[in-house]
Enzyme design. Structure first.
Site, PDB file in Angstrom:
ATOM      1  N   GLY B 140       0.801  -1.225   0.000  1.00 26.51           N
ATOM      2  CA  GLY B 140       0.000   0.000   0.000  1.00 26.51           C
ATOM      3  C   GLY B 140       0.829   1.269   0.000  1.00 26.51           C
ATOM      4  O   GLY B 140       0.285   2.369   0.104  1.00 26.51           O
ATOM      5  N   GLY B 142       2.784   2.481  -2.466  1.00 21.99           N
ATOM      6  CA  GLY B 142       2.607   3.215  -3.725  1.00 21.99           C
ATOM      7  C   GLY B 142       1.355   4.061  -3.669  1.00 21.99           C
ATOM      8  O   GLY B 142       1.355   5.232  -4.056  1.00 21.99           O
ATOM      9  N   LYS B 143       0.308   3.475  -3.140  1.00 26.91           N
ATOM     10  CA  LYS B 143      -0.967   4.181  -3.007  1.00 26.91           C
ATOM     11  C   LYS B 143      -0.831   5.373  -2.048  1.00 26.91           C
ATOM     12  O   LYS B 143      -1.328   6.470  -2.330  1.00 26.91           O
ATOM     13  CB  LYS B 143      -2.026   3.203  -2.490  1.00 26.91           C
ATOM     14  CG  LYS B 143      -3.435   3.629  -2.773  1.00 26.91           C
ATOM     15  CD  LYS B 143      -4.410   2.473  -2.562  1.00 26.91           C
ATOM     16  CE  LYS B 143      -5.813   2.862  -2.960  1.00 26.91           C
ATOM     17  NZ  LYS B 143      -6.754   1.747  -2.917  1.00 26.91           N
ATOM     18  N   ASP B 166       2.221   2.578 -17.910  1.00 28.26           N
ATOM     19  CA  ASP B 166       2.481   1.293 -18.551  1.00 28.26           C
ATOM     20  C   ASP B 166       1.274   0.381 -18.335  1.00 28.26           C
ATOM     21  O   ASP B 166       0.555   0.529 -17.332  1.00 28.26           O
ATOM     22  CB  ASP B 166       3.728   0.653 -17.915  1.00 28.26           C
ATOM     23  CG  ASP B 166       5.007   1.215 -18.512  1.00 28.26           C
ATOM     24  OD1 ASP B 166       4.998   1.570 -19.698  1.00 28.26           O
ATOM     25  OD2 ASP B 166       6.011   1.304 -17.779  1.00 28.26           O
ATOM     26  N   TYR B 173      -3.515   2.736 -11.104  1.00 30.37           N
ATOM     27  CA  TYR B 173      -3.907   4.149 -11.216  1.00 30.37           C
ATOM     28  C   TYR B 173      -5.429   4.316 -11.279  1.00 30.37           C
ATOM     29  O   TYR B 173      -5.964   5.296 -10.764  1.00 30.37           O
ATOM     30  CB  TYR B 173      -3.226   4.800 -12.422  1.00 30.37           C
ATOM     31  CG  TYR B 173      -1.744   5.045 -12.195  1.00 30.37           C
ATOM     32  CD1 TYR B 173      -1.307   5.898 -11.177  1.00 30.37           C
ATOM     33  CD2 TYR B 173      -0.784   4.430 -12.976  1.00 30.37           C
ATOM     34  CE1 TYR B 173       0.038   6.130 -10.956  1.00 30.37           C
ATOM     35  CE2 TYR B 173       0.575   4.659 -12.769  1.00 30.37           C
ATOM     36  CZ  TYR B 173       0.968   5.507 -11.758  1.00 30.37           C
ATOM     37  OH  TYR B 173       2.309   5.734 -11.538  1.00 30.37           O
TER      38      TYR B 173
END
Lengths: 193, 193
Positions: B140, B142-143, B166, B173
């Site tokens: 989590g 990255g979020k 990508d 995203y």
């Protein structure tokens, strides 16, 4: 969403060569030949003059002191939603490159095209607000302006030029060498709720 | 093309709240509860601490004085092609926002995430070089970093956040509220021949 719309026709190619001041010109063929203007310029090609009056020339500039009312008028002409002038001014100030295209007749000049790019000054540049006046579409001027922009960005060692294209201008940009979704990379947007 | 790759897992949500210095923290639940940390923060949610050791915390920062060798090591870890450090330095200098994510254990800190955004300071921001260390993916983080970035950009009155994703991170995203190709708008790229 309208503010990154681009309104172009990809009909004719256009000649772009450099003036001594560093501006690029597209000249009416009645004044000098496109071949002469284009000589030695890798971005130049033949200018379509079919419906341009004698004595008219097209000038490109990277000057930022653009009359915001004149820019608003240009954006109105292509049907974009109005934006606060204060923010437009700031966006121009903080863009990496600002390009305007002018139709010059004698001592008068008229803003007929505009585009700007954000950038990290190193790798990437992203184009925004690419616009050509409807009166000037279909004459290769959008293409000439894009060539001018690409040349300017390349001269700054920017190797990755990106943009977000509306469906109806995909082919125009493809004709300029842009690739949609390369290797499956997709443009994504986040807006406030 | 690798330099805008993003490597994330969208598994857990993460808490992000503000320290008195304005940094956002994701704390180990052994130190204080996620609910307490998240109180009053619209971007906070529950932190997944499953495989974090006691006493570890995650710090976000917008400081730009990042050790370029440490950043290169992080980018190496996700398999990106190396880029000239001189250009990376310039890109960081001219980015509108630079966000780093640090894993802190006692007096030691380690760079585990990075992202930067170009912008016109008015309408648009575009994210580049979004990276999370493989050791820290699936937790989590990255979020949490994306929430921190969105919060920062929103606080600067940027309403249109864009990126080029990508294929393997599209869902990540999407989970953050990003929309691919809205109204048929496509991301396009131009590279030198």
């Amino acid at each position: 969403m309208g503010f990154w719309k681009s309104l172009f026709s990809s009909s004719d190619a256009a000649a772009a060569s450099r003036s001594p001041k560093g501006d690029a010109w597209v000249e009416d063929a009645s004044k000098s030949s496109a071949e002469t203007l284009g000589a030695g310029n890798p971005y130049s090609s033949t200018y379509g003059v079919s419906d341009y009056r004698q004595g008219t020339r097209i000038l490109f500039s990277t000057e930022r002191d653009i009359d915001l009312y004149e820019l608003e008028e240009l954006c109105d002409a292509v049907g974009w939603s109005r934006r606060p002038m204060r923010k437009v001014k700031k966006a121009i100030q903080y863009s990496f490159l600002v390009v305007s295209m002018w139709q010059v007749r004698g001592t008068q000049r008229r803003l007929v095209g505009f585009a700007r790019a954000t950038s990290d000054h190193a790798f990437n540049a992203t184009l925004w607000d690419v616009v050509v006046h409807p009166d000037c579409q279909g004459k290769g001027l959008g293409k000439a302006m894009m060539k001018y922009i690409i040349k300017k960005l390349r001269s700054e060692d920017i190797s990755n030029i990106t943009l977000f294209a509306d469906p109806h201008v995909l082919d125009f940009y493809r004709g300029m060498g842009f690739i949609a979704d390369p290797e499956g990379i997709r443009g994504m947007f986040w807006y406030p709720d």
